[in-house]
Design a protein around this motif. Structure first.
Motif, mmCIF file in Angstrom:
data_model
loop_
_atom_site.group_PDB
_atom_site.id
_atom_site.type_symbol
_atom_site.label_atom_id
_atom_site.label_comp_id
_atom_site.label_asym_id
_atom_site.label_seq_id
_atom_site.Cartn_x
_atom_site.Cartn_y
_atom_site.Cartn_z
ATOM 1 N N ASP A 82 0.859 -1.179 0.000
ATOM 2 C CA ASP A 82 0.000 0.000 0.000
ATOM 3 C C ASP A 82 0.899 1.234 0.000
ATOM 4 O O ASP A 82 1.731 1.399 0.899
ATOM 5 C CB ASP A 82 -0.891 -0.019 1.247
ATOM 6 N N ARG B 203 -0.472 -5.391 1.815
ATOM 7 C CA ARG B 203 -1.917 -5.542 2.012
ATOM 8 C C ARG B 203 -2.297 -6.955 2.435
ATOM 9 O O ARG B 203 -3.419 -7.192 2.866
ATOM 10 C CB ARG B 203 -2.652 -5.174 0.733
ATOM 11 N N ASP C 6 -6.919 1.011 4.521
ATOM 12 C CA ASP C 6 -8.278 1.255 4.048
ATOM 13 C C ASP C 6 -8.891 -0.105 3.725
ATOM 14 O O ASP C 6 -8.328 -0.866 2.937
ATOM 15 C CB ASP C 6 -8.215 2.130 2.798
ATOM 16 N N PRO C 7 -10.029 -0.450 4.340
ATOM 17 C CA PRO C 7 -10.620 -1.776 4.115
ATOM 18 C C PRO C 7 -10.849 -2.097 2.637
ATOM 19 O O PRO C 7 -10.773 -3.250 2.238
ATOM 20 C CB PRO C 7 -11.950 -1.721 4.866
ATOM 21 N N GLY C 8 -11.090 -1.079 1.842
ATOM 22 C CA GLY C 8 -11.291 -1.305 0.416
ATOM 23 C C GLY C 8 -10.016 -1.680 -0.309
ATOM 24 O O GLY C 8 -10.054 -2.207 -1.412
ATOM 25 N N LEU C 9 -8.874 -1.418 0.319
ATOM 26 C CA LEU C 9 -7.589 -1.724 -0.304
ATOM 27 C C LEU C 9 -6.973 -3.017 0.204
ATOM 28 O O LEU C 9 -6.046 -3.537 -0.391
ATOM 29 C CB LEU C 9 -6.598 -0.581 -0.063
ATOM 30 N N ARG C 10 -7.469 -3.511 1.318
ATOM 31 C CA ARG C 10 -6.920 -4.753 1.866
ATOM 32 C C ARG C 10 -7.324 -5.906 0.962
ATOM 33 O O ARG C 10 -8.484 -6.041 0.580
ATOM 34 C CB ARG C 10 -7.453 -4.990 3.272
ATOM 35 N N GLU D 194 -7.956 -9.787 -0.122
ATOM 36 C CA GLU D 194 -8.419 -11.022 0.491
ATOM 37 C C GLU D 194 -7.373 -12.112 0.283
ATOM 38 O O GLU D 194 -6.833 -12.267 -0.806
ATOM 39 C CB GLU D 194 -9.742 -11.444 -0.142
#
Length: 76
Positions: free
Chosen positions: A12, A19, A54-58, A60
């Motif tokens: 990130d 991430r 940012d949760p949107g960038l983590r 899976e």
């Protein structure tokens, strides 16, 4: 040797953290050079680092997908 690697390697730009595992690029590159004590010290802070992303960038991980399928994380 214990490693937090999740096979999701993407740094990130804003935080400098991977991430997938939360380590910095330098920590990833030097991981095998650290003592067990140094690695454990780094690993204790990874959860906090990952939460800072940012949760949107983590990204899976395989473990995240497995946990979601099996409901394992909810039981932890």
């Amino acid at each position: 040797m214990e490693s937090p690697c999740t096979s999701v390697c993407s740094i990130d730009i804003a935080t400098g953290f991977c991430r997938g595992c939360g380590r910095t690029g330098d920590e990833i590159a030097s991981w095998t050079l650290y003592s067990d004590r140094e690695r454990r010290h780094i690993m204790t802070g990874l959860h906090t680092r990952l939460n800072a992303l940012d949760p949107g960038l983590r990204l899976e991980t395989r473990n995240d997908r497995r946990d979601r399928r099996t409901g394992e994380r909810a039981r932890r």
